[in-house]
Design a protein around this motif. Sequence first.
Motif, PDB file in Angstrom:
ATOM      1  N   ALA A 190      12.369 105.944 109.049  1.00  0.00           N
ATOM      2  CA  ALA A 190      12.778 107.106 109.467  1.00  0.00           C
ATOM      3  C   ALA A 190      14.145 107.188 110.195  1.00  0.00           C
ATOM      4  O   ALA A 190      15.175 108.065 109.969  1.00  0.00           O
ATOM      5  CB  ALA A 190      11.785 108.046 110.064  1.00  0.00           C
ATOM      6  N   HIS A 243      17.774 106.781 108.919  1.00  0.00           N
ATOM      7  CA  HIS A 243      18.607 107.938 108.145  1.00  0.00           C
ATOM      8  C   HIS A 243      19.569 108.370 109.041  1.00  0.00           C
ATOM      9  O   HIS A 243      20.736 108.782 108.546  1.00  0.00           O
ATOM     10  CB  HIS A 243      17.625 109.067 108.013  1.00  0.00           C
ATOM     11  CG  HIS A 243      18.184 110.249 107.248  1.00  0.00           C
ATOM     12  ND1 HIS A 243      18.408 111.420 108.232  1.00  0.00           N
ATOM     13  CD2 HIS A 243      18.803 110.632 106.105  1.00  0.00           C
ATOM     14  CE1 HIS A 243      19.349 112.438 107.504  1.00  0.00           C
ATOM     15  NE2 HIS A 243      19.340 111.792 106.341  1.00  0.00           N
ATOM     16  N   VAL A 261       5.623 104.747 111.911  1.00  0.00           N
ATOM     17  CA  VAL A 261       7.039 105.053 111.625  1.00  0.00           C
ATOM     18  C   VAL A 261       7.537 106.236 112.609  1.00  0.00           C
ATOM     19  O   VAL A 261       6.563 106.817 112.986  1.00  0.00           O
ATOM     20  CB  VAL A 261       7.084 105.475 110.182  1.00  0.00           C
ATOM     21  CG1 VAL A 261       6.211 106.761 110.014  1.00  0.00           C
ATOM     22  CG2 VAL A 261       8.552 105.685 109.808  1.00  0.00           C
ATOM     23  N   CYS A 262       8.694 105.990 113.136  1.00  0.00           N
ATOM     24  CA  CYS A 262       9.299 107.196 113.956  1.00  0.00           C
ATOM     25  C   CYS A 262      10.663 107.226 113.658  1.00  0.00           C
ATOM     26  O   CYS A 262      11.563 106.802 112.806  1.00  0.00           O
ATOM     27  CB  CYS A 262       8.884 106.882 115.472  1.00  0.00           C
ATOM     28  SG  CYS A 262       9.811 105.525 116.166  1.00  0.00           S
ATOM     29  N   TRP A 263      11.052 108.370 114.522  1.00  0.00           N
ATOM     30  CA  TRP A 263      12.513 109.002 114.279  1.00  0.00           C
ATOM     31  C   TRP A 263      13.462 108.310 115.357  1.00  0.00           C
ATOM     32  O   TRP A 263      14.343 108.948 115.650  1.00  0.00           O
ATOM     33  CB  TRP A 263      12.576 110.164 114.287  1.00  0.00           C
ATOM     34  CG  TRP A 263      12.210 110.638 113.042  1.00  0.00           C
ATOM     35  CD1 TRP A 263      13.101 111.081 111.993  1.00  0.00           C
ATOM     36  CD2 TRP A 263      10.806 111.131 112.554  1.00  0.00           C
ATOM     37  NE1 TRP A 263      12.222 111.648 110.960  1.00  0.00           N
ATOM     38  CE2 TRP A 263      10.737 111.629 111.355  1.00  0.00           C
ATOM     39  CE3 TRP A 263       9.794 111.172 113.344  1.00  0.00           C
ATOM     40  CZ2 TRP A 263       9.595 111.958 110.697  1.00  0.00           C
ATOM     41  CZ3 TRP A 263       8.242 111.659 112.664  1.00  0.00           C
ATOM     42  CH2 TRP A 263       8.495 111.921 111.212  1.00  0.00           C
ATOM     43  N   ASP A 304      17.258 114.429 112.299  1.00  0.00           N
ATOM     44  CA  ASP A 304      16.115 113.595 111.783  1.00  0.00           C
ATOM     45  C   ASP A 304      15.961 114.056 110.094  1.00  0.00           C
ATOM     46  O   ASP A 304      15.951 115.006 109.795  1.00  0.00           O
ATOM     47  CB  ASP A 304      14.863 113.842 112.357  1.00  0.00           C
ATOM     48  CG  ASP A 304      15.030 113.249 113.833  1.00  0.00           C
ATOM     49  OD1 ASP A 304      16.034 112.392 114.147  1.00  0.00           O
ATOM     50  OD2 ASP A 304      13.978 113.448 114.598  1.00  0.00           O
ATOM     51  N   LEU A 325       9.589 114.684 107.343  1.00  0.00           N
ATOM     52  CA  LEU A 325       8.475 113.856 107.124  1.00  0.00           C
ATOM     53  C   LEU A 325       8.400 113.884 105.683  1.00  0.00           C
ATOM     54  O   LEU A 325       7.645 113.136 104.900  1.00  0.00           O
ATOM     55  CB  LEU A 325       7.283 114.122 107.927  1.00  0.00           C
ATOM     56  CG  LEU A 325       5.994 113.437 107.688  1.00  0.00           C
ATOM     57  CD1 LEU A 325       6.335 111.700 107.632  1.00  0.00           C
ATOM     58  CD2 LEU A 325       4.976 113.825 108.625  1.00  0.00           C
ATOM     59  N   ILE A 379      10.176 111.711 103.160  1.00  0.00           N
ATOM     60  CA  ILE A 379       9.730 110.109 103.309  1.00  0.00           C
ATOM     61  C   ILE A 379       8.219 109.711 102.932  1.00  0.00           C
ATOM     62  O   ILE A 379       8.028 108.643 102.493  1.00  0.00           O
ATOM     63  CB  ILE A 379      10.191 109.611 104.601  1.00  0.00           C
ATOM     64  CG1 ILE A 379       9.499 110.195 105.684  1.00  0.00           C
ATOM     65  CG2 ILE A 379      11.717 109.369 104.527  1.00  0.00           C
ATOM     66  CD1 ILE A 379       9.905 109.390 107.194  1.00  0.00           C
ATOM     67  N   HIS A 394       8.885 117.386 115.146  1.00  0.00           N
ATOM     68  CA  HIS A 394       7.971 117.148 114.077  1.00  0.00           C
ATOM     69  C   HIS A 394       6.607 117.520 114.106  1.00  0.00           C
ATOM     70  O   HIS A 394       5.768 117.214 113.304  1.00  0.00           O
ATOM     71  CB  HIS A 394       8.089 115.520 113.856  1.00  0.00           C
ATOM     72  CG  HIS A 394       9.694 115.135 113.467  1.00  0.00           C
ATOM     73  ND1 HIS A 394      10.006 115.317 112.319  1.00  0.00           N
ATOM     74  CD2 HIS A 394      10.476 114.561 114.242  1.00  0.00           C
ATOM     75  CE1 HIS A 394      11.243 114.686 112.361  1.00  0.00           C
ATOM     76  NE2 HIS A 394      11.725 114.306 113.605  1.00  0.00           N
TER      77      HIS A 394
END
Length: 391
Positions: A216, A219, A258-260, A270, A273, A276, A297
């Motif tokens: 994530a 990106h 997973v994280c931003w 970002d 979700l 992805i 999010h």
Amino acid sequence: MQRSNDRILTTHTGSLPRPPALTKLYAMRSRGESVDSREIDQAGHAALEEIVPKQIEAGIDIGNNGEQQREGFFLHVRHRMTGFGGSWKRWPRADVEDYPVFKQSLEQQIAGKEMVSNFAPPKVIGEINYIGAAEATRECKDFRELLDGRKRAGQSGFVEAFLTAPSPGIVVAAIKNEHYDTEDAYLAAVGRALQVEYEAIAGQGFLLQLDCPDLALEHHISFQDRPIGDFLDFVERVVATINVALRNVPREKVRMHVCWGNYEGPHDRDVALETILPLIARMNVGALVLPFANPRHAHEVRCLEGKAIADDQIVVAGVIDSTTNFVEHPQVVAERIERVARSLGDPVRVMAGTDCGFDTSAGAGRVAEDVVWAKLAALSEGARIASGRLF
């Protein structure tokens, strides 16, 4: 992998605050200063012995070693693999660059701070080979011996225990390639190397948590000026590489985080979700660890509706923020858990956790240590409240 069969189980995402003296040693080593490796080993082991009972006291059901014996969630690989050298400055975060006043404030906050920076990693200048099998095994055995010692002494323990290892994607994205002809060759080499670490953790009977912020975060870092298709192609290739590296590890023994990015910032660049999730859900893992306390999010719990993930996959829902010193009210925590359970349609497949680690590299955490433990206690109490409503 345990499920929340009659109550919502609690966990967290890996890193926990390290003692200042240990942080200083890691920071000194990362700057290239001379540090006695035995002193680091002793300080890391002492920190491990302290971090386990603190988690249990806070009400954590599924805990770990707090990553005390590593300098960071992925930077430890430079001590366990060949091929790394020098350093470079990582690409900036697009959302931070968009806000120069905020960027200046952020730089002032970390100026002079004793820490290991994730944004000054090494480069790959030679062939990648894993040479840290003994160190990885020792980390596992130290944790196992501590847990077994508590059990023999009649002390409380975890319902289940986990250890973390990085995604090959975050290594490839953060550690600049100056050796391999192609990114695919580099990615494959890192995947083969990390397979040793994955199997060492699973072989000691622990859950393996894969830390995959790259799926994530990158990106708006490495791919910030490139088409979304390029980024999604990277995600697909990383997932495929991980699935190969996991071929000897049972699916139900692995969870993926997973994280931003574990930082307080705008996060308005970002990736969504929903963009992805269809790709990351293909990873051969039994659980997805997702950050839903993140105010950018939180609404994306709706992405879990329907058949978004496989029926045998569970969700560790981030319901505690890991970047601010707010202590969430247990009722707020309970409401967040309940919302995830409604979206997924089955509370048995839901665990309560944190958005990310509290000290992803030594000294980098912004949440004060005493507040961390208050947050985890609120997590436990919120899970208790939600359990009363859901079961």
